[in-house]
Write an enzyme that holds these catalytic residues in place. Structure first.
Site, mmCIF file in Angstrom:
data_model
loop_
_atom_site.group_PDB
_atom_site.id
_atom_site.type_symbol
_atom_site.label_atom_id
_atom_site.label_comp_id
_atom_site.label_asym_id
_atom_site.label_seq_id
_atom_site.Cartn_x
_atom_site.Cartn_y
_atom_site.Cartn_z
ATOM 1 C CB THR A 43 -0.934 -0.009 1.224
ATOM 2 O OG1 THR A 43 -1.834 -1.097 1.069
ATOM 3 C CG2 THR A 43 -1.707 1.280 1.369
ATOM 4 C CB SER A 87 2.810 -7.913 1.116
ATOM 5 O OG SER A 87 1.726 -7.849 2.023
ATOM 6 C CB THR A 120 0.631 -3.951 6.325
ATOM 7 O OG1 THR A 120 -0.658 -3.913 5.683
ATOM 8 C CG2 THR A 120 1.282 -2.576 6.308
ATOM 9 C CG ASP A 121 -2.464 -7.569 3.243
ATOM 10 O OD1 ASP A 121 -3.061 -7.704 2.168
ATOM 11 O OD2 ASP A 121 -2.755 -6.714 4.095
HETATM 12 N N1 ASP Z 1 -2.661 -5.280 0.707
HETATM 13 C C1 ASP Z 1 -1.545 -4.413 1.108
HETATM 14 C C2 ASP Z 1 -0.264 -5.235 1.086
HETATM 15 O O1 ASP Z 1 -0.081 -6.051 1.939
HETATM 16 C C3 ASP Z 1 -1.830 -3.850 2.459
HETATM 17 C C4 ASP Z 1 -0.797 -2.837 2.937
HETATM 18 O O2 ASP Z 1 0.325 -2.764 2.428
HETATM 19 O O3 ASP Z 1 -1.137 -2.091 3.886
HETATM 20 O O4 ASP Z 1 0.539 -5.093 0.188
#
Ligand code: ASP
Length: 356
Positions: A43, A87, A120-121
């Protein structure tokens, strides 16, 4: 044409001024530490796609840094663009490549440490993968964002600045790999993503934060557990991660064995218990030489050999399953993949990797 004495002095002055300007930036850069930022996507590097209405990878490493005011006063930055994916698409094989890439960068004596921008995932597992496999002990900080670059108030720029500050801080020594978002510093081993949408999503539960970043300073609260290190194997074995549930008939455990898994992590209930059918499937797996690690669905405390009935943690340990302690299921899977590739001594040696 004979130059006047004045024009000669002028040209000499101009040369000295130019020479000092050329040196000045070098002097400034020499005083600042050099930090590498390795970008992988997520993200933090995404923007809203008007056609889908969702965030998609759209921001380059260079653009990321341009969005961070004050970064150039904190450190000299080198950008390495590793990938640009959400991710949710990351794999252990990509983390192995990332680990090699980061170690290669850290081998340069000029580099103080590395910031990895990541989604973050799956950041908690990815950070733990590098915490276990990096040869270098220099600081590595995983950072991401919960709001993308199109958002009203993106959190990525401040998170990147704080991560660079942490890498440069003497307070942050010896922490291994951390996950640092929203000013809070978490150890890679204990961190979890706890909120699917809020900027304050990463915490380490009852283990607490390693530290906190405020007004460009790192506050040190705690030290991490002793860092485990395992070499990167040439190939990563297939390890399944299953969560048990009421009425589970054990078929998914048996299927994982039949599909060639060399290890299975089962998130049990309570202090690491499963029902009689799953217990039978664990016996089946162990009988086929498949390693089984028991963790728990429960957030705090972990797995303990407390129950001796069929499927209780004590019975599972007795028949050869490994109790995963206070590691989450996803973290236990990462450790089991790396340990399986090393444990030439079989289950007894394998168990040692989980008793820290
Ligand atoms: N879907 C995103 C990821 O994991 C979520 C994030 O980065 O906050 O790449």
């Amino acid at each position: 044409m004979k130059q006047s004495k004045f024009s000669g002095v002028l040209s000499c002055f101009a040369f000295c001024l130019l020479a000092s300007l050329m040196v000045l930036p070098a002097v400034c850069c020499a005083e600042l530490p050099t930090v590498a930022i390795v970008t992988t996507g997520g993200t933090i590097a995404e923007k809203l796609d008007p056609t889908t209405g969702g965030a998609v990878p759209a921001v380059s490493g260079k653009d990321l840094l341009e969005a961070v005011p004050g970064l150039s006063k904190t450190a000299n930055i080198r950008v390495v663009e590793f990938s640009n994916i959400d991710s949710s698409q990351m794999t252990p094989e990509m983390w192995a490549k990332l680990s090699e890439t980061v170690d290669g960068i850290l081998a340069d004596p000029v580099i103080k440490g590395v910031v990895v921008t990541h989604g973050t995932d799956t950041m908690a597992e990815g950070a733990y993968f590098l915490d276990l496999t990096l040869k270098s002990d220099k600081p590595v900080v995983f950072v991401g964002a919960m709001r993308d670059a199109s958002d009203l108030s993106p959190d990525g720029p401040a998170n990147i600045l704080n991560a660079v500050i942490q890498v440069c801080s003497e307070e942050a020594k010896g922490w291994g790999v951390t996950v640092t978002l929203n000013q809070y510093i978490n150890s890679a081993r204990d961190v979890r993503k706890t909120n699917s949408t809020n900027v304050q999503t990463f915490d380490s539960g009852e283990k607490g934060y390693l530290g906190y970043i405020v007004m460009n300073k790192v506050m040190r609260y705690n030290d991490p557990r002793p860092r485990q290190k395992l070499p990167l194997p040439s190939a990563l074995p297939k390890v399944a991660l299953l969560t048990t549930f009421a009425g589970d008939d054990g078929v998914f455990v048996r299927n994982a064995v039949d599909q060639g898994a060399r290890g299975i992590v089962i998130e049990g209930v309570g202090a690491g218990n499963v029902n009689a059918q799953v217990y039978g499937a664990v016996e089946y797996a162990l009988g086929k030489g498949v390693a089984v690690v028991i963790t728990t669905r429960v957030y705090h405390s972990g797995v303990w050999p407390m129950y001796g009935d069929q499927g209780g943690g004590a019975m599972l340990e007795k028949i050869g399953a490994i109790l995963g302690g206070d590691l989450t299921g996803p973290k236990a899977r990462i450790l089991l993949m790396l340990a399986l590739a090393q444990a030439k001594g079989g289950p007894a040696e394998l168990k040692n990797y989980f008793t820290r």
